[in-house]
Scaffold this active site. Structure first.
Site, PDB file in Angstrom:
ATOM      1  CE  LYS A  84      -1.503   2.301   3.348  1.00  0.00           C
ATOM      2  NZ  LYS A  84      -2.015   2.767   4.640  1.00  0.00           N
ATOM      3  CG  ASP A 104      -7.125   3.246   2.380  1.00  0.00           C
ATOM      4  OD1 ASP A 104      -8.079   2.886   1.647  1.00  0.00           O
ATOM      5  OD2 ASP A 104      -7.100   4.353   2.935  1.00  0.00           O
TER       6      ASP A 104
END
Ligand code: SF4
Length: 211
Positions: A119, A137
């Site tokens: 991420k 996320d």
């Protein structure tokens, strides 16, 4: 004919034209530090500690030599500050020793840094270097499942590849910001604000099939 993903993104653009990265930063090094600090805490609380942090440690060289206790004190008000201080110091050391003090652009180099996962690497590529990337996320994952773009049982990595398949590459960076704004301010994890939502007719959450 427009795809479902493009229709959703067009609607989200109307709802959140101001959607953007909410972590304050002036360069890619600061962005990387801010993203590392943002794990399991809000961008607002990260923004409260970073001005003093970056005044004291403006680059990888100064941060790698930081006294760990001083570094911890700088970020003490955010969650997991001990781990995060250690990660910042280790990351700064790697940047200094392996990348001449610069944040690398490549995904593999980024994920080789301590505390940098998929991420974070995607955020740095997209926000720091404007390289098309789509960071998933908690908001992006929840919203894309509620909107039926991704199967409710899909993993985080599977969510990323499904979204990348369904969303045209030129929209990846915007899609990330738009899903985050929608998830943060409207389609919240607890008690989403569903009244008048333009996606009610096909919302998977309202049908009780996803969280
Ligand atoms: S109807 Fe509610 S849960 Fe469904 S997408 Fe809209 S805000 Fe989210």
């Amino acid at each position: 004919m427009k795809t479902k993903a493009n229709r959703i993104l067009d609607e989200l653009e109307n709802m959140f034209p101001e959607a953007k990265c909410e972590l304050d930063h002036r360069n890619v090094f600061e962005l990387l530090c801010a993203v590392i600090l943002s794990a399991q805490t809000t961008d607002v609380s990260v923004n409260k500690v970073t001005p003093a942090l970056f005044d004291m440690y403006p680059d990888a060289r100064t941060m790698k030599d930081a006294d760990l206790k001083d570094l911890e004190n700088c970020i003490r008000s955010i969650g997991l500050y001990r781990n995060k201080a250690l990660n910042l110091k280790k990351t700064a050391k790697d940047l200094d020793e392996r990348f001449d003090g610069q944040v690398p652009e490549s995904f593999d180099d980024l994920t080789s840094l301590p505390g940098v996962g998929r991420k974070t690497a995607n955020v740095i590529q997209a926000e720091g270097f404007k390289i098309p990337a789509l960071a998933v996320d908690t908001h992006v994952e929840r919203v894309s499942k509620r909107l039926g773009l991704v199967d409710p049982d899909e993993s985080t990595e599977g969510t990323e590849s499904t979204l990348k398949r369904k969303i045209p590459k030129y929209r990846w960076i915007r899609a990330h910001h738009l899903f985050i704004f929608f998830g943060r301010y409207r389609c919240k994890a607890q008690r989403p604000l569903c009244g008048g939502c333009p996606f009610e007719s096909f919302c998977v959450y309202l049908k009780g099939k996803t969280k």
